[in-house]
Design a protein around this motif. Sequence first.
Motif, PDB file in Angstrom:
ATOM      1  N   GLN A 137      15.426 -23.525 -16.058  1.00  0.00           N
ATOM      2  CA  GLN A 137      15.314 -22.087 -16.375  1.00  0.00           C
ATOM      3  C   GLN A 137      14.238 -21.400 -15.535  1.00  0.00           C
ATOM      4  OE1 GLN A 137      15.692 -20.621 -20.349  1.00  0.00           O
ATOM      5  NE2 GLN A 137      16.207 -22.634 -21.133  1.00  0.00           N
ATOM      6  N   TYR A 155      24.992 -26.775 -17.488  1.00  0.00           N
ATOM      7  CA  TYR A 155      24.349 -28.051 -17.164  1.00  0.00           C
ATOM      8  C   TYR A 155      25.348 -29.219 -17.188  1.00  0.00           C
ATOM      9  CZ  TYR A 155      19.899 -25.678 -18.484  1.00  0.00           C
ATOM     10  OH  TYR A 155      18.827 -24.848 -18.591  1.00  0.00           O
ATOM     11  N   LYS A 212      15.159 -33.105 -34.690  1.00  0.00           N
ATOM     12  CA  LYS A 212      16.051 -32.141 -35.347  1.00  0.00           C
ATOM     13  C   LYS A 212      16.882 -32.871 -36.403  1.00  0.00           C
ATOM     14  CE  LYS A 212      18.886 -28.284 -33.770  1.00  0.00           C
ATOM     15  NZ  LYS A 212      19.423 -27.660 -32.572  1.00  0.00           N
TER      16      LYS A 212
END
Length: 664
Positions: free
Chosen positions: A147, A278, A440
């Motif tokens: 990014q 990606y 997560k």
Amino acid sequence: MEALDYHAEERRKAEFNLDEMKIVWAGSRRNYELSDRVARLVASDPVFRKDNRTMLTRKDLFKDTLRKAAHAWKRIIDLRLSEEEANMLRSYVDQPAFTDLHWGMFIPAIKGQGTSEQHEKWLPMAYKMQIIGCYAQTELGHGSNVQGLETTATFDPQTDEFDLHSPTLTSSKWWPGGLGKVSTHAVVYARLITGGQDHGVHGFIVQLRGLDDHLPLPGITVGDIGMKFGSGAYNSMDNGLLRFDHVRIPRNQMLMRVSQVTREGKFVQSDVPRQLVYGTMVYVRQTIVSDASCALARAVCIATRYSAVRRQFGSQNGGPEIQVIDYKTQQSRLFPLLASAYAFRFVGEWLKWLYTDVTQRLQANDFSTLPEAHACTAGLKSMTTSVTADAIEECRKLCGGHGYLSNSGLPELFAVYIPTCTYEGDNVVLLLQVARFLMKTVSQLGSGKKPVGTTAYMGRAEHLMQCRCEVEMAQDWLKPSTILEAFEARAVRMSIACAKSLGKFSNPEDGFAELSPDLVEVAIAHCQLIVVSKFLEKLQQDIPGKGVKRQLEILCNVYALHLLHKHLGDFVATGCITPNQGALANEQLRLLYAQVRPNAIALVDAFNYTDHYLGSILGCYDGNVYQKLYQEAWKDPLNDTVVPDGYLEYLRPILKQHIRTARL
Ligand SMILES: CCCCCCCC/C=C\CCCCC/C=C/C(=O)SCCNC(=O)CCNC(=O)[C@H](O)C(C)(C)COP(=O)(O)OP(=O)(O)OC[C@H]1O[C@@H](n2cnc3c(N)ncnc32)[C@H](O)[C@@H]1OP(=O)(O)O
Ligand SMILES: Cc1cc2nc3c(=O)[nH]c(=O)nc-3n(C[C@H](O)[C@H](O)[C@H](O)COP(=O)(O)OP(=O)(O)OC[C@H]3O[C@@H](n4cnc5c(N)ncnc54)[C@H](O)[C@@H]3O)c2cc1C
């Protein structure tokens, strides 16, 4: 006359059916036959000779690479090879080349991120190699942080074009393979700007060189970035630099599957997740895992065959000395690597399946398994390449002094292999992606969302947090369920401990940065669990051939128990096993090494590598190492003359000075 085989006795010791093992290694009988045929085709073709390439200058090596690539293409066309056979042929040629990027990244990027119109326009030309492409993402200033790329692609609604520009020195594209001297086109990753707004990084097809004269097009500066690590090795590749000075391309050359720009300059984000930009990296990371097993197998094959030839110490009554492969230390360094080669082979097979599955789902707009695919490809790419790079160096040491000779094949293999720890994502950066995914998953444990796929074991966290390993004797470690539970308990306990520590930080990102070394360890524990579990799953399959399954069981146990021994601190500290159980695992490991020993040569023969592909005197099939080393030494250019160049200018004056001094 039958050729002498110095390994004949070793080969007779094997306790399994070698032909069947070759098929297991290749994945199927069909794969075996295909790969065997193509390997022989390459090995017997004089154009593909590679024994002198470390002696070539960079320019000569590069030209040699162009010559081999052109010849490979001719063979592919003349023999009407399928895509699969063509890929095999290129890999057996064994010289990094622009074609790796053309077929391995440029075409997959267009396939994965292009629309069907873009496929129709670009793919036929690319398949026929009427255009040659590369993958230009990394810049001088940014690689890992995609990014953070700076190249811009600004839409001009007046002309319906994008203006590609490199605004700073650090925005120069830097590293893309095939870019420096060959590619006519590139998929370039640049920040998309429309109406003054930045929409992040997207892919664009850009022509770089004229198709008639190969000269850079106006506004394009392009060249090679220079020599890399080692002689020969990756220097056959023209990793390049590229700058754009307001280069114009039509709007329809933005890869528009993920997002689109309309004729009016409106940015449209489709339902497809932005991470698909990606996607090519995910594809390549998956292939790198299978390639790791090949490179590791290659190093292990060399070290194993040589360890059976090499003898040191222990001669009794004038008899032969001990083969170094019989030293327990040699076995404890070598056999886990042999087992790892098989383990990576099977996890690579599984990852290929996972990737095919996620690709099919994506085509049907089901994106649910994308995070799992990203975590698995990133984590396994990282883990297998780090292990393999270290293992190649270990194999060099296992071969003693001769391992340091270029003709052992190991220095070049090492030099070519080590950048895999960096390219397609730095290994630490990728492990941190896995850690994010695991944290997560842990954070969602109480929410009723059941973990699936490779994190399904976390759904049994309650049990795994308090279970006790039941091993009482060394042989108890041979039970698959015992091994699996130990690895699951270690992974889940390390994950939950890290998640708890993270919870103490008011800002989770600060906590993640602070705990990143621990998080990397967590990711490694999870990846090791995946490899162990996929090896155990492989053993559930019907595996024909006398003794084949038995050998694989031994290797699976070696793989798991050597990891347990190596990471004993984790296992004991998390309370999964006691120190005494750790000692029993080590005891079992020694017994397993003794079982591998008679089969070692046959287990590396099962890789079915030709002497051409191995490129190693120490690893040659017949084991006639000393004679070949001796003959080869005389081929070195230094031995072309008895007295070396430079003697008169530099050596003689010193020697004579010595005589003069003596006279004084
Ligand atoms: C002896 C002779 C032998 C001869 C042998 C011959 C061998 C030659 C063979 C082959 C030649 C190979 C040539 C290799 C060429 C190399 C090419 C390259 O290197 S290309 C460039 C590769 N670059 C990278 O890999 C860059 C790494 N960086 C990244 O991928 C990303 O920047 C990032 C680190 C993942 C971070 O990205 P970003 O900041 O955008 O993301 P986050 O904010 O961290 O995450 C956002 C969410 O997105 C998820 N995510 C991230 N990546 C992906 C992905 N790929 N797929 C799916 N999802 C992804 C991430 O998990 C976050 O999810 P949530 O947490 O929001 O759920
Ligand atoms: C042989 C070779 C071929 C290549 N081919 C191509 C190609 O064809 N196309 C292309 O686009 N690119 C290519 N690359 C570039 C490659 O993809 C990048 O070099 C790679 O992604 C690593 O990025 P970097 O160089 O920016 O490393 P950096 O990110 O600068 O890494 C430097 C150090 O910083 C650490 N680090 C960075 N970020 C973090 C973080 N967030 N947390 C903790 N540590 C961090 C890393 O672990 C590493 O130790 C190639 C590279 C090589 C070596």
